[in-house]
Each structure stands twice: as C-alpha cells, then as structure tokens.
Design a protein around this motif. Structure first.
Motif, PDB file in Angstrom:
ATOM      1  N   LYS A   1       0.856  -1.258  -0.066  1.00  0.00           N
ATOM      2  CA  LYS A   1       0.062   0.149  -0.120  1.00  0.00           C
ATOM      3  C   LYS A   1       0.719   1.292   0.056  1.00  0.00           C
ATOM      4  CE  LYS A   1      -3.962   1.881   2.474  1.00  0.00           C
ATOM      5  NZ  LYS A   1      -4.998   1.609   3.579  1.00  0.00           N
ATOM      6  N   GLN A   2       2.108   1.342   0.656  1.00  0.00           N
ATOM      7  CA  GLN A   2       2.698   2.379   0.836  1.00  0.00           C
ATOM      8  C   GLN A   2       3.643   2.585  -0.685  1.00  0.00           C
ATOM      9  OE1 GLN A   2       6.174   1.964   3.317  1.00  0.00           O
ATOM     10  NE2 GLN A   2       6.823   3.990   3.170  1.00  0.00           N
ATOM     11  N   GLY A   3       3.722   1.529  -1.353  1.00  0.00           N
ATOM     12  CA  GLY A   3       4.417   1.603  -2.468  1.00  0.00           C
ATOM     13  C   GLY A   3       3.337   2.300  -3.555  1.00  0.00           C
ATOM     14  N   LEU A   4       2.224   1.618  -3.466  1.00  0.00           N
ATOM     15  CA  LEU A   4       1.315   2.133  -4.483  1.00  0.00           C
ATOM     16  C   LEU A   4       0.743   3.600  -4.206  1.00  0.00           C
ATOM     17  CD1 LEU A   4      -0.900  -1.033  -4.725  1.00  0.00           C
ATOM     18  CD2 LEU A   4       0.577  -0.250  -6.253  1.00  0.00           C
ATOM     19  N   SER A   5       1.329   4.118  -3.136  1.00  0.00           N
ATOM     20  CA  SER A   5       0.637   5.571  -2.992  1.00  0.00           C
ATOM     21  C   SER A   5       1.648   6.288  -3.768  1.00  0.00           C
ATOM     22  CB  SER A   5       0.936   5.944  -1.359  1.00  0.00           C
ATOM     23  OG  SER A   5       2.501   5.949  -1.121  1.00  0.00           O
ATOM     24  N   LEU A   6       2.761   5.732  -4.305  1.00  0.00           N
ATOM     25  CA  LEU A   6       3.716   6.445  -5.289  1.00  0.00           C
ATOM     26  C   LEU A   6       2.878   6.285  -6.667  1.00  0.00           C
ATOM     27  CD1 LEU A   6       7.010   4.901  -4.177  1.00  0.00           C
ATOM     28  CD2 LEU A   6       6.083   7.359  -3.523  1.00  0.00           C
ATOM     29  N   LEU A   7       2.163   5.652  -6.850  1.00  0.00           N
ATOM     30  CA  LEU A   7       1.362   5.957  -7.933  1.00  0.00           C
ATOM     31  C   LEU A   7       0.454   7.111  -8.211  1.00  0.00           C
ATOM     32  CD1 LEU A   7       0.083   2.232  -8.553  1.00  0.00           C
ATOM     33  CD2 LEU A   7       2.215   3.183  -9.730  1.00  0.00           C
ATOM     34  N   LEU A   8       0.558   7.922  -7.127  1.00  0.00           N
ATOM     35  CA  LEU A   8      -0.164   9.133  -7.036  1.00  0.00           C
ATOM     36  C   LEU A   8       0.691  10.076  -8.271  1.00  0.00           C
ATOM     37  CD1 LEU A   8      -0.902   9.893  -3.571  1.00  0.00           C
ATOM     38  CD2 LEU A   8      -2.614   8.962  -5.105  1.00  0.00           C
TER      39      LEU A   8
ATOM     40  N   GLN B   1      -7.629  -2.941 -10.208  1.00  0.00           N
ATOM     41  CA  GLN B   1      -6.655  -1.613 -10.855  1.00  0.00           C
ATOM     42  C   GLN B   1      -7.303  -1.108 -11.959  1.00  0.00           C
ATOM     43  OE1 GLN B   1      -2.511  -3.970 -12.080  1.00  0.00           O
ATOM     44  NE2 GLN B   1      -4.564  -5.002 -13.050  1.00  0.00           N
ATOM     45  N   VAL B   2      -6.780   0.448 -11.795  1.00  0.00           N
ATOM     46  CA  VAL B   2      -7.281   1.338 -12.763  1.00  0.00           C
ATOM     47  C   VAL B   2      -6.134   2.203 -13.318  1.00  0.00           C
ATOM     48  CG1 VAL B   2      -8.889   3.481 -12.921  1.00  0.00           C
ATOM     49  CG2 VAL B   2      -9.534   1.769 -11.560  1.00  0.00           C
ATOM     50  N   GLU B   3      -6.145   2.132 -14.511  1.00  0.00           N
ATOM     51  CA  GLU B   3      -4.802   2.602 -15.161  1.00  0.00           C
ATOM     52  C   GLU B   3      -5.371   4.039 -16.112  1.00  0.00           C
ATOM     53  OE1 GLU B   3      -1.242   1.488 -18.178  1.00  0.00           O
ATOM     54  OE2 GLU B   3      -3.261   1.042 -18.658  1.00  0.00           O
ATOM     55  N   TYR B   4      -4.784   5.111 -15.685  1.00  0.00           N
ATOM     56  CA  TYR B   4      -5.253   6.366 -16.209  1.00  0.00           C
ATOM     57  C   TYR B   4      -6.660   6.777 -15.827  1.00  0.00           C
ATOM     58  CZ  TYR B   4      -1.113   5.808 -18.927  1.00  0.00           C
ATOM     59  OH  TYR B   4       0.213   5.748 -19.391  1.00  0.00           O
ATOM     60  N   PRO B   5      -7.063   7.065 -14.441  1.00  0.00           N
ATOM     61  CA  PRO B   5      -8.281   7.294 -13.909  1.00  0.00           C
ATOM     62  C   PRO B   5      -8.494   8.949 -14.381  1.00  0.00           C
ATOM     63  CG  PRO B   5      -6.999   7.091 -12.018  1.00  0.00           C
ATOM     64  CD  PRO B   5      -6.100   6.467 -13.363  1.00  0.00           C
ATOM     65  N   ALA B   6      -9.590   9.172 -14.423  1.00  0.00           N
ATOM     66  CA  ALA B   6     -10.046  10.916 -14.718  1.00  0.00           C
ATOM     67  C   ALA B   6      -9.954  11.350 -13.308  1.00  0.00           C
ATOM     68  CB  ALA B   6     -11.180  10.940 -15.360  1.00  0.00           C
ATOM     69  N   ASP B   7      -9.517  12.700 -13.198  1.00  0.00           N
ATOM     70  CA  ASP B   7      -9.745  13.277 -11.905  1.00  0.00           C
ATOM     71  C   ASP B   7     -11.308  13.352 -11.513  1.00  0.00           C
ATOM     72  OD1 ASP B   7      -7.160  13.863 -11.729  1.00  0.00           O
ATOM     73  OD2 ASP B   7      -7.037  16.182 -12.210  1.00  0.00           O
TER      74      ASP B   7
ATOM     75  N   GLN C   1      -4.026  11.120 -10.232  1.00  0.00           N
ATOM     76  CA  GLN C   1      -3.517   9.835 -10.378  1.00  0.00           C
ATOM     77  C   GLN C   1      -3.283   9.388 -11.850  1.00  0.00           C
ATOM     78  OE1 GLN C   1      -6.153   8.598  -6.838  1.00  0.00           O
ATOM     79  NE2 GLN C   1      -4.835   7.023  -6.957  1.00  0.00           N
ATOM     80  N   SER C   2      -2.291   8.492 -12.049  1.00  0.00           N
ATOM     81  CA  SER C   2      -1.939   7.769 -13.208  1.00  0.00           C
ATOM     82  C   SER C   2      -2.186   6.464 -13.370  1.00  0.00           C
ATOM     83  CB  SER C   2      -0.703   8.047 -13.759  1.00  0.00           C
ATOM     84  OG  SER C   2      -0.415   9.474 -14.090  1.00  0.00           O
ATOM     85  N   ALA C   3      -2.399   5.810 -11.876  1.00  0.00           N
ATOM     86  CA  ALA C   3      -2.749   4.633 -12.023  1.00  0.00           C
ATOM     87  C   ALA C   3      -2.939   4.422 -10.385  1.00  0.00           C
ATOM     88  CB  ALA C   3      -1.648   3.656 -12.304  1.00  0.00           C
ATOM     89  N   ALA C   4      -3.574   3.334 -10.131  1.00  0.00           N
ATOM     90  CA  ALA C   4      -3.986   2.952  -8.790  1.00  0.00           C
ATOM     91  C   ALA C   4      -4.371   1.432  -8.810  1.00  0.00           C
ATOM     92  CB  ALA C   4      -5.059   3.686  -8.065  1.00  0.00           C
TER      93      ALA C   4
END
Length: 238
Positions: free
Chosen positions: A8-15, A140-146, A189-192
């Motif tokens: 979870k900590q690592g994925l926060s870097l996907l912000l 997973q979501v890749e390139y979600p919209a704001d 975010q570009s990925a989550a």
C-alpha cells in the motif's frame, strides 16, 4: 498476511509523480510551474527564458523517467499540484486474482493481462481444516480521470477481511476498512491498485465498477471457484 501495508505504501507512489519515481532526477529537468506569457508580463520573456522553456521535459522523457512501468504508455500529461507531471491516457480497469506483490521496495507493477481481459476466472482451494477459502483479489485502474470513482462489489455471503487477518484467524473488516478498501475517488493519479482478501465458502462473482467524471462507466468481473483440490491461499503477518 501478505505484506499489504508495504504494498500500500508503494502504491501511494502511483499518485501524481510516477511509478516508484524510478530514476527521478537523473535525466529529467526540474519541473517548474511557469505562468504563461500575458500582455502584462510579456516583457519579462527573454531569449534566455525562451531557451529555458525548450528544456521542459517532453512526453518521451516523462514516460521513461516516471511512467515506464505502466503497461500502456501515456498519451499526454499535465503538471500536478505536487509539481510533477501526471500522465494521462486511455482509462483501463481490471479485477483479477492477487497473485504477486505489486511493490517490491523499488518499483510498482500492474497486471497488464487483467487490464486487457474482459473478465477473469480463478480457482482457490479451501484453507486446510476449514469449510472456507481465503480469496486474494486485485482491482486496478490505469489512467483514471480526476473526480472519477470506483467501487468493488462483493456478493452476499462473502466477507471482506481486515488487513490484520492471518492464515487461521480471518478478521472481518470493520465499516471504516470496508469503505477504504471498496470505494475510491481519484485525483491527480495515473494508476491505482488495491489488493484485498475475502472469505468465501462457495463460488461467487466480484465486480469492479468505474465511473468517469463525465458519468460514463465501465465494469469488469472475476468468477471465483472454490475447490477442495486447488491450492489454498497462503497469508502471513507483517
């Protein structure tokens, strides 16, 4: 349990700002949010500042330095509030079995096959000596919209587990954890990705529903089969 907290900590870097910020600063010029030239400040634009503008990173540099680990290359970017480029592209979603770490301490990873599959099927064995299986799922979501939102939908009879659970002590997630795990709103975010565990005694189908900021939506499903013969999920405590 599988080392969810580290992931979870690592994925926060996907912000905003990249996939684990690999090689950040090695070949990437500084990101500065310069105001555009206007009639009021046009006189401040000099040959030197014009030359500096040409040093701004292009999409290739942004991709190579920040987003090279995403399954699909971005098609554009904008400068986020953290001062780093946020990559944009075609939105893809996926829900699948959580079969590997998403973050190895250096780089973040996503499951490209799940993003490109219409639906998935997985077979999980029951925990020895019990009548249930612990099922690891990955949304997973890749390139979600704001402003977009997503929801993981689980059927009745399936229990979402707390991240405090262990192999033989499956702890149901409380109301706060359920909200944090199953519901997400995206901003810069570009990925989550979200890894979760559920407890089930019979076959079921889980669904990921993504709703864009314009109201359009897409969804994907995973069909989970519970078997006496398949290998059970192995979890361990942090």
């Amino acid at each position: 349990m599988k080392n969810k907290h580290r992931i979870k900590q690592g994925l926060s870097l996907l912000l905003a700002g990249g996939i684990a910020l690999t090689n950040l600063g090695v070949a990437l010029p500084a990101f500065a949010e310069d105001a555009p030239a206007t009639p009021e400040n046009a006189e401040a634009v000099t040959p030197e500042t014009a030359e500096a503008d040409t040093m701004a990173p292009n999409l290739v540099q942004i991709t190579e330095n920040l987003y090279d680990d995403l399954p699909d290359a971005p098609t554009g970017s904008y400068l986020g509030s953290m001062g780093l480029p946020v990559a944009t592209g075609e939105t893809k979603i996926g829900i699948s079995a959580w079969v590997s770490d998403l973050y190895d301490g250096v780089d973040a990873h996503m499951d490209a096959d799940a993003l490109n599959a219409d639906e998935n099927t997985v077979t999980i064995g029951k925990t020895p000596g019990t009548d249930y299986a612990i099922v690891p799922l990955l949304a997973q979501v890749e390139y979600p919209a704001d402003g977009a939102v997503s929801e993981i939908i689980l059927p009745d009879g399936v229990d979402l587990l707390s991240y405090r659970s262990t192999d033989y002590e499956p702890i149901p997630a409380d109301e706060q954890e359920q909200t944090e795990i199953l519901h997400h709103t995206y901003s810069e975010q570009s990925a989550a990705a979200t890894g979760l565990y559920v407890k089930a005694s019979a076959d079921f189908t889980a669904q990921l529903v993504y709703t864009d900021s314009d109201g359009s939506s897409q969804s994907k499903s995973i069909h989970v089969q519970i078997s006496e013969d398949a290998a059970p999920t192995q979890m361990y405590a942090d």
